[in-house]
Design an enzyme around this catalytic site. Structure first.
Site, short mmCIF file in Angstrom:
data_model
loop_
_atom_site.label_atom_id
_atom_site.label_comp_id
_atom_site.label_asym_id
_atom_site.label_seq_id
_atom_site.Cartn_x
_atom_site.Cartn_y
_atom_site.Cartn_z
N ASP A 166 37.31 41.45 34.16
CA ASP A 166 37.69 42.52 35.11
C ASP A 166 38.37 41.90 36.32
O ASP A 166 38.06 40.78 36.71
CB ASP A 166 36.45 43.31 35.54
CG ASP A 166 36.85 44.56 36.35
OD1 ASP A 166 37.91 45.14 36.05
OD2 ASP A 166 36.10 44.93 37.27
N GLN A 223 33.68 27.54 15.10
CA GLN A 223 33.03 26.61 14.16
C GLN A 223 33.80 26.45 12.85
O GLN A 223 34.72 27.21 12.57
CB GLN A 223 31.57 27.05 13.87
CG GLN A 223 30.72 27.32 15.10
CD GLN A 223 30.28 26.09 15.87
OE1 GLN A 223 29.92 26.19 17.01
NE2 GLN A 223 30.30 24.93 15.25
N TYR A 269 35.14 57.02 40.64
CA TYR A 269 36.45 56.67 41.17
C TYR A 269 37.46 56.37 40.06
O TYR A 269 37.17 55.64 39.12
CB TYR A 269 36.37 55.46 42.13
CG TYR A 269 37.61 55.44 42.97
CD1 TYR A 269 37.79 56.39 43.97
CD2 TYR A 269 38.64 54.56 42.70
CE1 TYR A 269 38.96 56.45 44.69
CE2 TYR A 269 39.82 54.62 43.42
CZ TYR A 269 39.96 55.57 44.42
OH TYR A 269 41.13 55.65 45.12
N ASP A 308 39.58 51.38 31.47
CA ASP A 308 38.91 51.80 32.71
C ASP A 308 39.06 53.31 32.77
O ASP A 308 40.16 53.82 32.94
CB ASP A 308 39.60 51.11 33.89
CG ASP A 308 39.03 51.56 35.24
OD1 ASP A 308 38.30 52.57 35.29
OD2 ASP A 308 39.36 50.89 36.24
N ASP A 342 35.39 48.36 33.43
CA ASP A 342 36.07 48.52 32.13
C ASP A 342 35.07 48.62 31.00
O ASP A 342 34.18 47.79 30.86
CB ASP A 342 37.01 47.34 31.90
CG ASP A 342 38.18 47.40 32.86
OD1 ASP A 342 39.20 47.97 32.47
OD2 ASP A 342 38.03 46.92 34.01
N LYS A 384 44.52 47.07 37.38
CA LYS A 384 44.85 45.87 36.63
C LYS A 384 44.51 46.07 35.16
O LYS A 384 43.90 47.05 34.78
CB LYS A 384 44.11 44.67 37.23
CG LYS A 384 44.95 43.93 38.25
CD LYS A 384 46.23 43.38 37.62
CE LYS A 384 47.14 42.78 38.70
NZ LYS A 384 48.48 42.45 38.20
N TYR A 402 51.96 50.92 40.19
CA TYR A 402 50.63 50.33 40.20
C TYR A 402 49.59 51.30 39.65
O TYR A 402 49.50 52.43 40.12
CB TYR A 402 50.21 49.91 41.62
CG TYR A 402 48.83 49.33 41.61
CD1 TYR A 402 48.60 48.12 40.95
CD2 TYR A 402 47.75 49.98 42.18
CE1 TYR A 402 47.34 47.58 40.87
CE2 TYR A 402 46.48 49.45 42.11
CZ TYR A 402 46.28 48.25 41.46
OH TYR A 402 45.02 47.71 41.37
N ASP A 445 36.46 43.32 45.98
CA ASP A 445 36.65 43.77 44.59
C ASP A 445 36.77 42.56 43.64
O ASP A 445 37.56 42.58 42.70
CB ASP A 445 37.87 44.67 44.45
CG ASP A 445 37.62 46.06 45.05
OD1 ASP A 445 36.53 46.28 45.61
OD2 ASP A 445 38.53 46.89 44.98
N GLY A 495 49.94 58.15 17.07
CA GLY A 495 50.14 56.95 16.23
C GLY A 495 49.16 55.82 16.47
O GLY A 495 48.28 55.59 15.67
N ASN A 496 49.35 55.09 17.56
CA ASN A 496 48.38 54.06 17.92
C ASN A 496 48.40 53.90 19.44
O ASN A 496 49.14 54.60 20.14
CB ASN A 496 48.64 52.73 17.19
CG ASN A 496 49.98 52.13 17.55
OD1 ASN A 496 50.39 52.19 18.71
ND2 ASN A 496 50.67 51.58 16.58
P1 13P Z 1 43.18 53.71 46.70
O1 13P Z 1 41.97 53.78 47.58
O2 13P Z 1 44.35 54.45 47.24
O3 13P Z 1 42.90 54.06 45.28
O4 13P Z 1 43.68 52.20 46.62
C1 13P Z 1 42.82 51.15 46.64
C2 13P Z 1 42.43 50.73 45.30
O5 13P Z 1 41.26 50.60 45.02
C3 13P Z 1 43.51 50.43 44.32
O6 13P Z 1 43.12 50.74 43.05
P1 13P Z 2 40.61 47.90 38.37
O1 13P Z 2 41.91 47.53 37.72
O2 13P Z 2 39.46 47.11 37.82
O3 13P Z 2 40.41 49.37 38.33
O4 13P Z 2 40.70 47.45 39.89
C1 13P Z 2 41.65 48.04 40.69
C2 13P Z 2 41.67 47.55 42.07
O5 13P Z 2 42.67 47.74 42.71
C3 13P Z 2 40.53 46.87 42.65
O6 13P Z 2 40.76 46.50 43.99
MG MG Z 3 39.17 50.82 38.24
MG MG Z 4 38.78 47.03 35.91
#
Ligand code: 13P
Ligand code: 13P
Ligand code: MG
Ligand code: MG
Length: 383
Positions: A129, A239, A88, A10, A51, A229, A226, A284, A101-102
């Site tokens: 996602d 197959q 964003y 992402d 993503d 995700k 955090y 979301d 490296g990787n």
């Molecule tokens: P923010 O608006 O502070 O980024 O948090 C909400 C969100 O979307 C988490 O990724």
């Molecule tokens: P992503 O991990 O897809 O950026 O989503 C973050 C999020 O907090 C959505 O609410």
């Molecule tokens: Mg995102």
């Molecule tokens: Mg995502």
């Protein structure tokens, strides 16, 4: 030997966390086009939600520096586009300042497998996602271990001996290989807890080759905070001694609950969708899974088929919407909200910390500072 590498990150969302901007896809596709025939045998750009994924074939093996560095550079370029457009979370998954490296531990996720190309090589590439790597545990179990899903396990002599499951413990950074079907119950003991135990690879005992590979990174465990995700990817070969394409898709007819929607903090149903619908907006979510089908030939990917663009998944989608209503009705309560252990990696502990000084003990060992009991109510008619 051919290697299939799916590397994703992402690097910025359009709008919010809902989608990848077409200009990012263009920039990535241009980079992949210029590497084709040189570093890569073939390559394509795909996306699910916010993503961006590079689907690549090459002859350099898994975990190769040149291929990982190439992906890292592409993600730097798409981050640049995201910054220019004010998208964003520009560069959201790039946790490191520089490549070395990787890509292990650097943020982008990757699923890779080496394959000896068969005369016909159908491969399914799954992109998700708003969820986490353990989201592939349930479908992989069904595809490769559950005869109620995969009749081939019973009737195909090349599948009847079963498969090896390589499981990662993401908390302890250790792995375990389990031999199915004899160790089926041991497998379920672990992979039923997908936040910690993740199927990394499935190997055919008969063919002696990797049948499926997943991305297993957990960004929060890498970063200790955090950071969005992990939105995993997976490749499944099909197959001729492996699950039929339809057996590999069938698990997604059940919109099972996964962790990851809204702020990475909620359970919600996994919705299988066509690529055009892979833009999670409501709360979301719900989390999406897209499946691109490839008939790999001479290392070429060919045109992908959009496998969930099929009315036979309409019921799964309708059910996912119903389940989403059910979860949403819980508001901030578990099990819609993730359990506290998982919330450790969100912004919630910082809010809870503000009240630390106001908590007082109340058990038998409580000090005398505990507030005195309330006075007994006055007796009616007294005095
Ligand atoms: P923010 O608006 O502070 O980024 O948090 C909400 C969100 O979307 C988490 O990724
Ligand atoms: P992503 O991990 O897809 O950026 O989503 C973050 C999020 O907090 C959505 O609410
Ligand atoms: Mg995102
Ligand atoms: Mg995502």
């Amino acid at each position: 030997m051919l290697t299939l590498s799916i590397i994703k990150a992402d690097t910025g969302g359009w709008v919010g966390h809902s989608s990848v901007h077409p200009r990012m896809t263009e920039v990535a596709q241009r980079a992949v086009d210029s590497a084709r025939g040189d570093l890569l045998v073939d390559g394509q750009v795909a996306s699910c939600g916010d993503d961006l994924a590079l689907v690549m074939t090459h002859e350099r093996g898994c975990d190769t520096e040149a291929v990982h560095r190439f992906a890292w550079d592409v993600f730097q370029q798409t981050t640049g586009v995201a910054r220019d457009l004010g998208l964003y979370g520009a560069g959201q998954d790039l946790l490191s300042d520089a490549f070395s490296g990787n890509l292990r531990g650097m943020g982008p996720g990757y699923a890779e497998l080496d394959l000896t190309e068969r005369p016909s090589e159908p491969v399914l590439v799954f992109l998700a996602d708003k969820t986490e790597p353990g989201a592939w545990n349930l479908p992989l179990y069904k595809m490769f271990a559950d005869p109620f899903n995969t009749p081939g396990l019973i009737i195909d002599p090349h599948m009847h001996d079963g498969f090896l499951f390589e499981v990662y413990d993401l908390f302890e950074e250790r792995r375990l290989v389990l031999d199915l079907p004899s160790e089926l119950y041991d497998l379920l003991l672990f992979i039923g807890a997908p936040a910690r135990y993740v199927v990394h690879r499935v190997v055919s005992k008969t063919l002696g080759e990797t049948a499926a590979a997943t991305s297993t990174q957990r960004l929060s465990l890498i970063a200790g905070r955090y950071v969005g995700k992990d939105d995993p990817v997976m490749a499944v070969r099909c197959q001729s001694g492996l699950p039929a394409v339809g057996e590999a898709l069938e698990p997604f007819s059940f919109p099972y609950a996964v962790a990851g929607a809204m702020r990475g903090s909620h359970h919600a149903p996994m919705m299988p969708v066509a690529a055009a619908d892979a833009h999670p907006t409501r709360f979301d979510g719900p989390p999406r899974v897209v499946c691109l089908g490839y008939q790999v030939h001479d290392g070429q990917l060919g045109m992908p088929r959009d496998m969930f663009a099929d009315p036979s998944f309409d019921r799964a989608r309708a059910r996912a919407n119903e389940v989403m209503d059910y979860f949403r009705a819980h508001g901030p309560f578990e099990p819609h909200r993730l359990p506290l252990d998982d919330m450790e990696y969100t912004t919630m502990p910082a809010v809870a910390a503000r009240l630390t000084d106001r908590w007082e003990p109340f058990g038998p060992e409580a000090p005398a500072t505990v507030p005195a009991p309330l006075p007994a109510p006055a007796t009616a008619g007294a005095g």
